[in-house]
Design a protein around this motif. Sequence first.
Motif, PDB file in Angstrom:
ATOM      1  N   LEU A   1      -0.901  12.456   3.257  1.00  0.00           N
ATOM      2  CA  LEU A   1      -0.207  11.467   4.087  1.00  0.00           C
ATOM      3  C   LEU A   1      -0.603  11.593   5.555  1.00  0.00           C
ATOM      4  O   LEU A   1      -0.717  10.585   6.255  1.00  0.00           O
ATOM      5  CB  LEU A   1       1.301  11.583   3.908  1.00  0.00           C
ATOM      6  CG  LEU A   1       1.818  11.175   2.532  1.00  0.00           C
ATOM      7  CD1 LEU A   1       3.305  11.463   2.419  1.00  0.00           C
ATOM      8  CD2 LEU A   1       1.530   9.723   2.238  1.00  0.00           C
ATOM      9  N   SER A   2      -0.825  12.810   6.029  1.00  0.00           N
ATOM     10  CA  SER A   2      -1.301  12.992   7.405  1.00  0.00           C
ATOM     11  C   SER A   2      -2.675  12.362   7.591  1.00  0.00           C
ATOM     12  O   SER A   2      -2.948  11.735   8.615  1.00  0.00           O
ATOM     13  CB  SER A   2      -1.360  14.478   7.749  1.00  0.00           C
ATOM     14  OG  SER A   2      -0.082  15.046   7.716  1.00  0.00           O
ATOM     15  N   LEU A   3      -3.530  12.519   6.589  1.00  0.00           N
ATOM     16  CA  LEU A   3      -4.847  11.895   6.641  1.00  0.00           C
ATOM     17  C   LEU A   3      -4.728  10.374   6.676  1.00  0.00           C
ATOM     18  O   LEU A   3      -5.417   9.705   7.460  1.00  0.00           O
ATOM     19  CB  LEU A   3      -5.677  12.336   5.430  1.00  0.00           C
ATOM     20  CG  LEU A   3      -7.052  11.713   5.298  1.00  0.00           C
ATOM     21  CD1 LEU A   3      -7.984  12.267   6.357  1.00  0.00           C
ATOM     22  CD2 LEU A   3      -7.601  11.965   3.916  1.00  0.00           C
ATOM     23  N   LEU A   4      -3.833   9.820   5.866  1.00  0.00           N
ATOM     24  CA  LEU A   4      -3.648   8.368   5.868  1.00  0.00           C
ATOM     25  C   LEU A   4      -3.126   7.861   7.209  1.00  0.00           C
ATOM     26  O   LEU A   4      -3.552   6.809   7.687  1.00  0.00           O
ATOM     27  CB  LEU A   4      -2.693   7.956   4.751  1.00  0.00           C
ATOM     28  CG  LEU A   4      -3.255   7.975   3.341  1.00  0.00           C
ATOM     29  CD1 LEU A   4      -2.165   7.588   2.345  1.00  0.00           C
ATOM     30  CD2 LEU A   4      -4.441   7.062   3.219  1.00  0.00           C
ATOM     31  N   ILE A   5      -2.225   8.596   7.818  1.00  0.00           N
ATOM     32  CA  ILE A   5      -1.713   8.200   9.133  1.00  0.00           C
ATOM     33  C   ILE A   5      -2.837   8.236  10.166  1.00  0.00           C
ATOM     34  O   ILE A   5      -2.967   7.339  10.998  1.00  0.00           O
ATOM     35  CB  ILE A   5      -0.538   9.104   9.548  1.00  0.00           C
ATOM     36  CG1 ILE A   5       0.683   8.790   8.685  1.00  0.00           C
ATOM     37  CG2 ILE A   5      -0.206   8.929  11.027  1.00  0.00           C
ATOM     38  CD1 ILE A   5       1.825   9.755   8.872  1.00  0.00           C
ATOM     39  N   GLY A   6      -3.665   9.272  10.101  1.00  0.00           N
ATOM     40  CA  GLY A   6      -4.796   9.363  11.023  1.00  0.00           C
ATOM     41  C   GLY A   6      -5.778   8.228  10.836  1.00  0.00           C
ATOM     42  O   GLY A   6      -6.263   7.643  11.802  1.00  0.00           O
TER      43      GLY A   6
ATOM     44  N   GLY B   1       0.821  -1.213   0.000  1.00  0.00           N
ATOM     45  CA  GLY B   1       0.000   0.000   0.000  1.00  0.00           C
ATOM     46  C   GLY B   1       0.851   1.258   0.000  1.00  0.00           C
ATOM     47  O   GLY B   1       0.558   2.223  -0.708  1.00  0.00           O
ATOM     48  N   ALA B   2       1.920   1.260   0.805  1.00  0.00           N
ATOM     49  CA  ALA B   2       2.822   2.414   0.838  1.00  0.00           C
ATOM     50  C   ALA B   2       3.500   2.628  -0.507  1.00  0.00           C
ATOM     51  O   ALA B   2       3.655   3.770  -0.962  1.00  0.00           O
ATOM     52  CB  ALA B   2       3.863   2.226   1.941  1.00  0.00           C
TER      53      ALA B   2
ATOM     54  N   GLY C   1      -5.097   5.292   9.550  1.00  0.00           N
ATOM     55  CA  GLY C   1      -4.425   4.072  10.001  1.00  0.00           C
ATOM     56  C   GLY C   1      -4.461   3.918  11.510  1.00  0.00           C
ATOM     57  O   GLY C   1      -4.676   2.826  12.036  1.00  0.00           O
ATOM     58  N   GLY C   2      -4.254   5.010  12.231  1.00  0.00           N
ATOM     59  CA  GLY C   2      -4.332   4.962  13.695  1.00  0.00           C
ATOM     60  C   GLY C   2      -5.736   4.678  14.190  1.00  0.00           C
ATOM     61  O   GLY C   2      -5.933   3.974  15.169  1.00  0.00           O
TER      62      GLY C   2
END
Length: 88
Positions: free
Chosen positions: A76-81, A12-13, A83-84
Amino acid sequence: MGVAGRVIGVLGALLIAAALFYLSRYWFLTDLWPREGLFGLDWLTPRGGLVGTWLRGTPWAPFELLAWAIGSFLFLSLLIGIGGWIRK
């Protein structure tokens, strides 16, 4: 998370990195799909640089690289959020 989850995460990354690279002006893999566009979509041309194409003719065209960087950071910040949130 097992091995399968990590492999899916890495794939995915890589897919996200390829998409961001395609959006940038530094895309050089112009022979990957036909000139009429990927999946028959005219706006997915093989030359890449979609952010520059979208900003062409606007007052923000000189700031293409800045817009690309800010957009990538926010995405990318949205994806990290997300994912968390999913891992909870």
